[in-house]
Design an enzyme around this catalytic site. Sequence first.
Site, PDB file in Angstrom:
ATOM      1  N   ASP A   9       0.870  -1.192   0.000  1.00  0.00           N
ATOM      2  CA  ASP A   9       0.000   0.000   0.000  1.00  0.00           C
ATOM      3  C   ASP A   9       0.899   1.232   0.000  1.00  0.00           C
ATOM      4  OD1 ASP A   9      -3.171   0.738   1.164  1.00  0.00           O
ATOM      5  OD2 ASP A   9      -1.604   2.276   1.175  1.00  0.00           O
ATOM      6  N   ASP A 104      -3.933   2.370  -4.997  1.00  0.00           N
ATOM      7  CA  ASP A 104      -2.584   2.347  -4.406  1.00  0.00           C
ATOM      8  C   ASP A 104      -2.320   1.101  -3.571  1.00  0.00           C
ATOM      9  OD1 ASP A 104      -4.011   2.822  -2.028  1.00  0.00           O
ATOM     10  OD2 ASP A 104      -2.444   4.117  -1.245  1.00  0.00           O
ATOM     11  N   GLU A 105      -3.067   0.051  -3.840  1.00  0.00           N
ATOM     12  CA  GLU A 105      -2.991  -1.114  -2.965  1.00  0.00           C
ATOM     13  C   GLU A 105      -3.140  -2.398  -3.775  1.00  0.00           C
ATOM     14  OE1 GLU A 105      -6.288  -0.994  -0.280  1.00  0.00           O
ATOM     15  OE2 GLU A 105      -5.816  -2.938   0.578  1.00  0.00           O
TER      16      GLU A 105
HETATM   17  P1  TTP Z   1      -5.311   5.069   1.483  1.00  0.00           P
HETATM   18  O1  TTP Z   1      -4.277   4.060   1.117  1.00  0.00           O
HETATM   19  O2  TTP Z   1      -6.387   4.657   2.440  1.00  0.00           O
HETATM   20  O3  TTP Z   1      -4.638   6.366   2.123  1.00  0.00           O
HETATM   21  P2  TTP Z   1      -3.250   7.060   1.781  1.00  0.00           P
HETATM   22  O4  TTP Z   1      -2.518   6.320   0.722  1.00  0.00           O
HETATM   23  O5  TTP Z   1      -3.512   8.508   1.519  1.00  0.00           O
HETATM   24  O6  TTP Z   1      -2.480   6.961   3.157  1.00  0.00           O
HETATM   25  P3  TTP Z   1      -1.824   5.666   3.855  1.00  0.00           P
HETATM   26  O7  TTP Z   1      -2.056   4.497   2.968  1.00  0.00           O
HETATM   27  O8  TTP Z   1      -0.362   6.004   3.990  1.00  0.00           O
HETATM   28  O9  TTP Z   1      -2.504   5.545   5.164  1.00  0.00           O
HETATM   29  O10 TTP Z   1      -6.018   5.602   0.185  1.00  0.00           O
HETATM   30  C1  TTP Z   1      -5.324   5.779  -1.034  1.00  0.00           C
HETATM   31  C2  TTP Z   1      -5.789   7.022  -1.741  1.00  0.00           C
HETATM   32  O11 TTP Z   1      -7.191   6.968  -1.961  1.00  0.00           O
HETATM   33  C3  TTP Z   1      -5.567   8.295  -0.954  1.00  0.00           C
HETATM   34  O12 TTP Z   1      -4.259   8.848  -1.149  1.00  0.00           O
HETATM   35  C4  TTP Z   1      -6.632   9.190  -1.442  1.00  0.00           C
HETATM   36  C5  TTP Z   1      -7.762   8.255  -1.837  1.00  0.00           C
HETATM   37  N1  TTP Z   1      -8.793   8.306  -0.778  1.00  0.00           N
HETATM   38  C6  TTP Z   1      -9.843   9.182  -0.938  1.00  0.00           C
HETATM   39  O13 TTP Z   1      -9.949   9.864  -1.957  1.00  0.00           O
HETATM   40  N2  TTP Z   1     -10.768   9.283   0.073  1.00  0.00           N
HETATM   41  C7  TTP Z   1     -10.665   8.562   1.225  1.00  0.00           C
HETATM   42  O14 TTP Z   1     -11.528   8.692   2.133  1.00  0.00           O
HETATM   43  C8  TTP Z   1      -9.576   7.650   1.380  1.00  0.00           C
HETATM   44  C9  TTP Z   1      -9.431   6.846   2.639  1.00  0.00           C
HETATM   45  C10 TTP Z   1      -8.659   7.568   0.360  1.00  0.00           C
HETATM   46 MG    MG Z   2      -2.197   4.225   0.842  1.00  0.00          MG
END
Ligand code: TTP
Ligand code: MG
Length: 406
Positions: A9, A104-105
């Site tokens: 991720d 992103d995962e």
């Molecule tokens: P995440 O992987 O949940 O969040 P992140 O990558 O920003 O942070 P981390 O993994 O380090 O905790 O989500 C990936 C992307 O998806 C995030 O950058 C933006 C988008 N997203 C939204 O648009 N709205 C949301 O509520 C969430 C959780 C994520």
């Molecule tokens: Mg992320």
Amino acid sequence: MARIIIHIDLDAFFVSVEQAESPKLKGKPVVVGGRPDRRGVVASASYEARSFGIHAGMPLASAYRLCPQATFVEGSFPKYRDASQRFTTILADFSPYLEPVSLDEAYLDATGFESLYGSIHQMAVAIKQRIKDELGLCASIGIASCKVVAKIASDLSKPDGLLEVARGDERSFLSSLPIAKLPGIGKKTERILRGLGINTIGKLSTTPLSALKSHFGASGELLHRYASGIDDRKVEPPSAAKSISRETTFSKDTKDRSFLQATLRYLSERVGSQLRQQDKQAKSITLKLRYADFTTITRSHTLSQATDTDHTIFDTGIKLLMKELTREKQPIRLIGIEVSNLVEPGRQLDMLDASAQRLEQLNKAIDRIRNKYGFTAIQTGRTLLLKDIFPKTEKGYTLHTPSLSR
Ligand code: TTP
Ligand code: MG
């Protein structure tokens, strides 16, 4: 079978893409989601912004109150989609058993890959390095014997982390973690569990299954299994599209046959073009119509031989349309065409047929020109009709093609 699963991720994904593009934002509180004086919520917050209490989903105005000095960025989805595609391409180099879960995962099945990299840990280090070198982004990685544990491990290792849970250690790894760390436990489930005195994953795993089932039904069993570090879900590479379709809603309902035919021709060409791009042929063709009173019907025809030519798709569609028009007198609001029952092109008889071959070559040539100059570069006879009405006619028709359904 004993598996080794890697969960990857990206850290603060949207924000990190912005930081890779504008290095002056690195190491600072940054929020992607929009200007703080607008409505809307935080999509992604840098770890520096998180230390002020900012998190995804929070109203932008609240984020601003917590940290007015943060940089607020509007964000650009095409940019993130592009980064996401490059991320997936890197992962696909490491294992064909790849399941992207979100932008992103992703999960990778790395069973048996030790010998290639020395160890799975080293494989994960190599993945992180390529993502950093090629995208300028940090990834956090979890390695475990199953998906749920690998996901929790990558989450716990953030940011820029790498955490491996050895086979057999799953339960002890999970036991002291708060229940909210278990994927699938949202705010509501968490409240109920806490109400029952279940605060840790360990406690959840030792709660009698019958008690969980009585509160959560069938999903109680899943909670229990995950809490015990048991998860037999495989890494599932995305399956190919089962069907391809295009449809159009008119801004004004119509009974105009030539207009309907021209639209159907246009939609058939778009479907055919995508079919050939995917190197597939279709055996079934379905016409979809929605009438003025919103009644929606579909009519299908199965071909004796699979096809990928615009002509056959259109021809089948038009026959279905004409049959329907003699039956139903209402004006039409929406028209669509779908091909399904997709097969790999085989050595079919009609491929040997000279005229079919010529048609195929023509279609490929048209596709090449369209790929280069855009779809409307070439209009065949019937779609010429649409040229004047694309995107708007004097009659007030507008054509829009909603996203293809998969
Ligand atoms: P995440 O992987 O949940 O969040 P992140 O990558 O920003 O942070 P981390 O993994 O380090 O905790 O989500 C990936 C992307 O998806 C995030 O950058 C933006 C988008 N997203 C939204 O648009 N709205 C949301 O509520 C969430 C959780 C994520
Ligand atoms: Mg992320």
